[in-house]
Structures are given as C-alpha cells and as structure tokens.
Write a protein that holds these residues in place. Structure first.
Motif, PDB file in Angstrom:
ATOM      1  N   ALA A 126       5.406 -46.202 -52.186  1.00  0.00           N
ATOM      2  CA  ALA A 126       3.909 -46.933 -51.460  1.00  0.00           C
ATOM      3  C   ALA A 126       3.701 -48.449 -51.540  1.00  0.00           C
ATOM      4  O   ALA A 126       3.525 -48.566 -50.827  1.00  0.00           O
ATOM      5  CB  ALA A 126       3.004 -46.688 -53.233  1.00  0.00           C
ATOM      6  N   ASN A 127       5.238 -49.170 -52.016  1.00  0.00           N
ATOM      7  CA  ASN A 127       5.150 -50.538 -51.143  1.00  0.00           C
ATOM      8  C   ASN A 127       5.426 -50.112 -50.498  1.00  0.00           C
ATOM      9  O   ASN A 127       5.021 -50.736 -49.394  1.00  0.00           O
ATOM     10  CB  ASN A 127       6.311 -50.769 -51.737  1.00  0.00           C
ATOM     11  CG  ASN A 127       5.838 -52.036 -54.056  1.00  0.00           C
ATOM     12  OD1 ASN A 127       4.679 -52.221 -53.701  1.00  0.00           O
ATOM     13  ND2 ASN A 127       6.551 -52.052 -54.602  1.00  0.00           N
ATOM     14  N   MET A 128       6.202 -49.498 -49.202  1.00  0.00           N
ATOM     15  CA  MET A 128       6.594 -49.089 -47.796  1.00  0.00           C
ATOM     16  C   MET A 128       6.026 -49.228 -47.164  1.00  0.00           C
ATOM     17  O   MET A 128       5.546 -49.469 -46.227  1.00  0.00           O
ATOM     18  CB  MET A 128       7.825 -47.953 -48.126  1.00  0.00           C
ATOM     19  CG  MET A 128       7.757 -47.699 -47.183  1.00  0.00           C
ATOM     20  SD  MET A 128       9.141 -46.330 -46.801  1.00  0.00           S
ATOM     21  CE  MET A 128       8.900 -44.779 -47.407  1.00  0.00           C
ATOM     22  N   LEU A 129       4.843 -47.697 -47.744  1.00  0.00           N
ATOM     23  CA  LEU A 129       3.494 -47.453 -47.034  1.00  0.00           C
ATOM     24  C   LEU A 129       2.786 -48.980 -46.426  1.00  0.00           C
ATOM     25  O   LEU A 129       2.190 -49.231 -45.834  1.00  0.00           O
ATOM     26  CB  LEU A 129       2.954 -46.369 -47.642  1.00  0.00           C
ATOM     27  CG  LEU A 129       3.243 -45.283 -47.366  1.00  0.00           C
ATOM     28  CD1 LEU A 129       2.642 -44.237 -48.421  1.00  0.00           C
ATOM     29  CD2 LEU A 129       3.745 -44.661 -46.472  1.00  0.00           C
ATOM     30  N   THR A 130       2.401 -49.623 -47.681  1.00  0.00           N
ATOM     31  CA  THR A 130       1.691 -51.164 -47.504  1.00  0.00           C
ATOM     32  C   THR A 130       2.073 -51.704 -46.512  1.00  0.00           C
ATOM     33  O   THR A 130       1.173 -51.911 -45.810  1.00  0.00           O
ATOM     34  CB  THR A 130       1.506 -51.349 -49.505  1.00  0.00           C
ATOM     35  OG1 THR A 130       1.216 -50.271 -49.730  1.00  0.00           O
ATOM     36  CG2 THR A 130       0.439 -52.846 -49.226  1.00  0.00           C
ATOM     37  N   ASP A 131       4.170 -51.631 -47.036  1.00  0.00           N
ATOM     38  CA  ASP A 131       4.629 -52.489 -45.686  1.00  0.00           C
ATOM     39  C   ASP A 131       4.493 -52.408 -44.842  1.00  0.00           C
ATOM     40  O   ASP A 131       3.915 -53.118 -43.633  1.00  0.00           O
ATOM     41  CB  ASP A 131       5.432 -52.833 -46.199  1.00  0.00           C
ATOM     42  CG  ASP A 131       5.718 -53.417 -47.734  1.00  0.00           C
ATOM     43  OD1 ASP A 131       4.998 -54.247 -48.406  1.00  0.00           O
ATOM     44  OD2 ASP A 131       7.069 -53.417 -48.078  1.00  0.00           O
ATOM     45  N   LEU A 132       3.957 -50.896 -44.329  1.00  0.00           N
ATOM     46  CA  LEU A 132       4.042 -50.404 -43.178  1.00  0.00           C
ATOM     47  C   LEU A 132       2.211 -50.799 -42.464  1.00  0.00           C
ATOM     48  O   LEU A 132       1.998 -50.075 -41.888  1.00  0.00           O
ATOM     49  CB  LEU A 132       4.533 -49.349 -42.828  1.00  0.00           C
ATOM     50  CG  LEU A 132       6.278 -49.185 -43.121  1.00  0.00           C
ATOM     51  CD1 LEU A 132       6.378 -47.878 -43.010  1.00  0.00           C
ATOM     52  CD2 LEU A 132       6.382 -49.721 -41.777  1.00  0.00           C
ATOM     53  N   GLY A 133       1.020 -51.248 -43.441  1.00  0.00           N
ATOM     54  CA  GLY A 133       0.281 -51.622 -42.767  1.00  0.00           C
ATOM     55  C   GLY A 133      -0.803 -50.281 -43.741  1.00  0.00           C
ATOM     56  O   GLY A 133      -2.052 -50.368 -42.724  1.00  0.00           O
ATOM     57  N   VAL A 134      -0.610 -49.460 -44.087  1.00  0.00           N
ATOM     58  CA  VAL A 134      -1.074 -48.218 -44.993  1.00  0.00           C
ATOM     59  C   VAL A 134      -2.056 -49.039 -45.640  1.00  0.00           C
ATOM     60  O   VAL A 134      -1.681 -49.324 -46.881  1.00  0.00           O
ATOM     61  CB  VAL A 134      -0.346 -47.209 -44.939  1.00  0.00           C
ATOM     62  CG1 VAL A 134      -1.837 -45.795 -45.175  1.00  0.00           C
ATOM     63  CG2 VAL A 134       0.766 -46.326 -43.700  1.00  0.00           C
TER      64      VAL A 134
END
Ligand code: WT7
Length: 651
Positions: A126-134
C-alpha cells in the motif's frame, strides 16, 4: 429471445435427492433460521449480517437507499476499510499465525503465508502504491499469474481506496489495451511471465504491446513482478516490484472509506462487441461475499482448508479467492497451474497434501476429470474433503453424481451456486446443512435474495413452468453500474422487466419450487464457465481483411459446456483458390490474438452465404442446429431456403 431456445438442460427433478447427514447438520454454520430471519425483514437481515460479519470504523445508520434505482446504495453512511477487514482484524484477534495462503506454483515451488505476513505484505505494498502516486479513486490494472502478489496487489489497492481492474492473463494485448483505455488506468501491475505446463508463458510483452496502442497515455508506470525469469524488454515507465517494495515503509495505517467507495471494475462480455466494466463497491459487496462464503461453504475458519480453483481474473476469484475467504479469516490453497500438469492427478495431490476440506470448482473441470478416468482420483485419499461446490454453468446430473461419488466418496454435500459478475456474490444455492440436494439444480435463493422466474410479461411462473430468471429486490453486492456507461446498465439489465433485474438466463421452477438454471437466453456463450460474446468474436472476425461476414454460435460441447463455432463468408479476393483448412486455422489464431485463447473458435466453417431471413436477419438457431449436428429446423422463412443444406455439407 426465448427460454425454450436453450432448454437443453435435463430436469431430473424426480431423480434421487440427498438430505444433509446428521453429522453435517450437527456442526453446520447455516440453519433454517437464516431463511426465517431474512423472510421476516429482509433489510434488517442484511444490516445484521453487515454488522456481525464486518468491522465498521463508522457504523452505518441507513441500510438501503433505493431512491436512485437501479443504482443502489447500501450502508452508505458507514465507513470501513476492506483490506483491514480481510487482514489486520484477524491479526488483532490473535489469529496472525493462521495460514492465509498455501501457495503452490505450477513448477512445484511453495510458499506458506500467514495472516500476519499477508497483512505486512499488503501494508508495505500500500505504501509502495502511494509512493507511485496512486491515490483514492485511481484505477490500477492487474495482469498477473495466479501468484500471491496478485492477492497482495488487489488488497493494497483496496487499502488505499483505489480501484483495481484485474484482466485475466489469458486475454490478448488488444483486450488488455481496450480495458486499460476504458478504465483510464494510472498503473499496470504485471509479471515478466507465469508458469504453465513446464514452461514460462510471458505476460509483460502483452502489456508493452497494449501500451503502444492508442488511448493508453493515462498509464504512468508498469510494475513488474519477477516470476518467470524470462527475458523482457524494458521501458522507461517500467519498475521492478521488488525494487519499489524495498523502498516503501513497512507499516501502513488503513484509512476508513465510505461504504459506497468503488472497490473494483471487472470487465465481462455482453451482447454487443464491447465488454462492460462492471463496478462493485465496498461495504455491500464485502458483506455479501463474506456472508455467502461463510454460509454456503460452511466455513469454520479455525479448522477448514478451503480451495477455490478459479483465477483472480474472474469474479469467482475476486469473491471466493480474495474477499470472501480472507474476510472470513480462512486458510486457503492458491495454485498457479492447471489440473493435469505435469500429469493428471495434480489437483487431487494438492487436496491430499494440504488437507483441503472444501473444494469449489466448475463443471467443466469435473467433466475433464471424468474423461481422465476415475482411477486418477481413486489413487488418492481425498479423505479430508467434506463439502464440494460448483459454479459457472449448470452442472449436468451425471457430472454431479460423479463429483459426489468419486471425489466426495458418497459423503460430501455439493452446492451448485448460481451467480454472475454483476451479482457480485452467490445468489442461488443450496445451504449444505439445510437443503435436501437435487443433482443439477441450483435450487433455492439464498436467505435475503428474491430470485423469481417470470414469463414474457414479467409475471411469476407457477411450479412446473419455465421462464426468465430475475431478481426482484436489490441485494448488497449488486453491481453499481457499468463504468462510463450508466445508460447501458439500465438498458441491459433493468429494461426487459420493469422493476426487476434480468440476469440473461432462462430457468425452470420444478414441482417443489426449486430453481433449475438452464443457461443464457441472449447472445452470450458459456465456454468452460467463461462468458463470451458472439458479437465480440464476430467483430474480431470481420476485422480480418479476408472476412466479409461472420456469424458465431455456441454449440453444445461435451467437456466445455458450449464451444464457439464460427461461420464466415470470405471476401471475393480471399475466397479465390482458398486453402480452407489453412484459412480456418488462420482465423482461429486471429481471434486468439484479438481477444484471447479462450475465445478461439473450436471450428471455423467457410460458407458461401449465411442463413438470412428476407429482412436480412441471421438465423443463428439454424446455425446452432448445424454446429450441433442436429437435423436443421424450419428454413422456410429464409431468403434462400437451400443454404442450410449447403452449410450442413461443409461442416
Ligand atoms: C453466467 C455468469 C459467477 C461466476 C462464474 C461465471 C452462468 C454461473 C451457474 C450455475 C447455471 C450458471 C449463467 C450466468 N452460471 N453459475 N451454478 N448454474 N448457470 O460468471 O462470467 O459473470 O457468468 O454463468 O449463465 O448468467 P459470469
């Protein structure tokens, strides 16, 4: 459109029935009182299920808002986080060490993932997706093999309030492109390749090809899971899953979202050439997925090992691999490969090695196992199995009996579950500790569901009669619409019988009031439990430069239920000196390339003309007669009554 056109399913309503055994009843989750509670007050019943089965951060005060019918709102002022319900709450309840997923890859690699581990994986993702701007409301297309990362991705997307759209890995680059474009996806998650029958089957090249096409500029990144180890091309937008995951924070505080927050879009075939993006939301969907999974499959999370063989690319994989079982905190098996690799019996070995207690699969798989022979399962124990499920098409009584005797050792109940991508969760099914089972019938609407069979005029039929399967009252996991196309939602499902949802299936009510679903009454085919559109395949065929006209029908097939048979008229140029076999093969491959291997016609018949009425309407019924090797029906209304004799010759 007439219910009699597909009235081929046998009705063995006078055949043997199977009451639940006293041992099963003694420990069953669902009892008759479930029906009583739902009948007393349907909405209160659903509110009660939602409150008991899920954790709400903000309790809801409204149950159903039907003022915008047919666009329902369920539990609308409540707030929850779907992923937290599937993960963190089980860890908090002290079940973090319970296995969530026993994964077995096609080549035999295994991973055992506990609820605590899966929760940690999803938090980091979830953090990864947020970091990717999702962010909330963004669309993420998932094009992955059946591996744990697929489950992690779906839950991580859900956790941050984004919307996933899973595309089955067997779909072509062109099908993938069309879905990415329609959903305006920001991110695509894929793998280099997956494993199938001892070899790597590449996935990433299809994503590359899809993104070369028009209309996919919305995609900012492609996240690639390293699974196949195959060589792949690398573009600037590409990122490795493991690299990005390593950069992301380990812990993630789940935010609560309103119950009507969209959870996913899943594309499915309809009667036109363009697939429909069916939209499901959070609170109602999760309520019914959890409720049905628990009651239909009699789930005892502390001791059951459940296995649903569906791919996550289909609705069955969404509701009964990901959301239902995980929300119930159940241990399940996830298997990447096919039933018969490296040889027949792999499934039964999996049942024995993981101690599977409840197995949910499709009639087509049962029929394939019958073909392979009973000696294969008979060489295994299968003693742990205590309940079997079926989904995707009517299960013929012969297959039902075989499933019960050879796999279930004459002991296990079988639940035949009717539902659809649009219904989100099971609607009609026996309850294993309650219902006296009838082989071949889906039988009874689940408590809380109002399924009714009606005639042409929308009037309920009497026992002993057939008609159209409809749903008369809204239900929590019902589709909330078609992505980008609200009018099509109303037109497709709600216009044929005012005030009723029309499923597209014909059904019969037997003398005892049990429902026998008989299959589609529209131009939708059911091949191995997968839904295919005649119009979509016809439009792929006429997209070939050598094809002038095409008509596609679903013909009865012993293993796959129905099979695609295409009749094509070639252009004058293509027809000259044609090598019929080579052209038929080329057109089969063409459809595979345009839509996906599942849509490849079993047979392509090159014909000089199609059977048309004087007003130009193609009579598919006659083509179906020819494809099924039946005597051809009445041809007197055809513009050219002799054409069917010519076509029958060419079969
Ligand atoms: C169509 C929905 C729901 C998961 C799998 C397919 C047929 C499904 C049954 C059943 C008779 C069934 C219907 C339905 N179908 N289950 N138990 N008995 N027919 O989902 O791709 O949305 O297709 O599958 O024709 O309309 P789907």
């Amino acid at each position: 459109m007439s219910p009699t056109t597909t009235d081929t399913a046998p009705h063995h309503e006078d055949g043997p029935t199977f009451p639940p055994s006293p041992e099963f009843v003694a420990d069953a989750v669902a009892h008759e009182d479930l029906h009583e509670a739902a009948a007393a007050d349907r909405e209160a019943f659903w509110a009660d299920q939602a409150r008991t089965l899920l954790d709400w951060r903000t309790p809801f005060t409204q149950t159903l808002d039907w003022s915008g019918a047919p666009f329902a709102k369920w539990f609308a002022d409540g707030e929850l986080n779907v992923a937290e319900n599937c993960l963190d709450r089980h860890v908090r309840a002290g079940n973090g060490d319970r296995v969530a997923i026993h994964f077995e890859g096609a080549p035999g690699d295994t991973r055992r993932i506990t609820y605590a581990e899966l929760t940690a994986d999803v938090q980091r993702a979830a953090n990864m997706l947020t970091d990717l701007g999702v962010g909330q409301g963004d669309r993420v297309v998932v094009y992955l093999p059946l591996i744990p990362e697929a489950v992690v991705t779906m839950l991580a997307v859900a956790r941050i309030g984004a919307i996933h759209s899973v595309v089955f890995g067997g779909f072509s680059a062109e099908s993938l492109r069309a879905r990415i474009e329609d959903a305006e996806a920001k991110l695509v998650v894929t793998a280099d390749g997956g494993w199938r029958r001892g070899a790597v089957s590449p996935l990433k090249p299809a994503v590359d090809e899809a993104l070369e096409g028009e209309g996919t500029d919305s995609v900012e990144h492609v996240l690639v899971v390293n699974r196949g180890g195959n060589d792949i091309a690398w573009n600037e937008r590409d990122l490795w899953w493991h690299d990005e995951l390593a950069k992301a924070d380990a812990t993630h505080e789940a935010q609560a979202f309103p119950a009507e927050t969209p959870l996913f879009i899943l594309y499915t075939s309809g009667t036109t050439g363009k697939p429909k993006g069916i939209v499901h939301t959070s609170g109602g969907y999760l309520t019914q997925a959890t409720y049905t999974h628990r009651n239909v499959f009699d789930m005892h999370p502390e001791k059951d090992v459940y296995w649903c063989t569906a791919d996550i690319g289909w609705i069955t994989g969404h509701s009964y691999v990901v959301y239902g079982p995980l929300s119930n905190g159940v241990t399940q098996v996830l298997y990447e490969g096919t039933p018969d690799e490296p040889e027949p019996g792999r499934w039964w070995d999996l049942v024995d090695s993981y101690g599977v207690t409840v197995l949910y699969t499709a009639p087509t798989a049962v029929r394939a196992a019958m073909k392979a022979g009973r000696q294969v399962p008979e060489a295994r124990s299968l003693e742990t199995l205590r309940l079997l499920g079926s989904v995707g098409e009517p299960i013929n009584p012969e297959a039902w009996q075989w499933y019960r005797q050879v796999i279930g050792h004459d002991r296990t109940p079988i639940v035949d579950t009717w539902w659809q991508t649009e219904t989100g969760a099971i609607m009609i099914s026996a309850l294993p500790g309650v219902t006296k089972l009838k082989p071949g019938a889906a039988q009874t609407p689940l408590p809380g569901i109002t399924a009714e069979i009606v005639d042409e005029d929308g009037r309920r039929v009497d026992p002993g009669e057939g008609g159209y399967l409809t749903i008369a009252d809204p239900w929590p996991s019902m589709a909330r619409g078609i992505w980008n196309d609200p009018d099509r939602f109303v037109e497709t499902y709600w216009s044929r019988f005012p005030g009723r949802y029309f499923a597209g299936d014909g059904a019969r009510l037997d003398g005892q009031g049990d429902i026998w679903v008989q299959g589609r009454v529209d131009d939708v085919m059911n091949v191995s439990g997968h839904r295919l559109s005649t119009a979509e395949i016809e439009s792929a065929l006429v997209g070939h430069e050598g094809v002038a006209e095409a008509a596609v029908v679903g013909a009865a097939d012993e293993t796959t239920g129905q099979a695609v048979v295409a009749f094509v008229i070639l252009t004058a140029e293509a027809a000259e000196g044609v090598d019929r076999d080579a052209t038929a093969k080329e057109l089969r491959d063409w459809v595979g390339k345009r839509i996906g291997a599942i849509a490849k016609p079993r047979q392509v018949v090159i014909v000089p003309e199609l059977p048309k009425t004087r007003s130009g309407k193609i009579m598919r019924r006659l083509l179906r007669d020819a494809a099924e090797g039946r005597r051809i029906g009445d041809t007197t209304t055809l513009a050219d009554p002799t054409i069917m004799a010519t076509i029958a010759e060419l079969m």
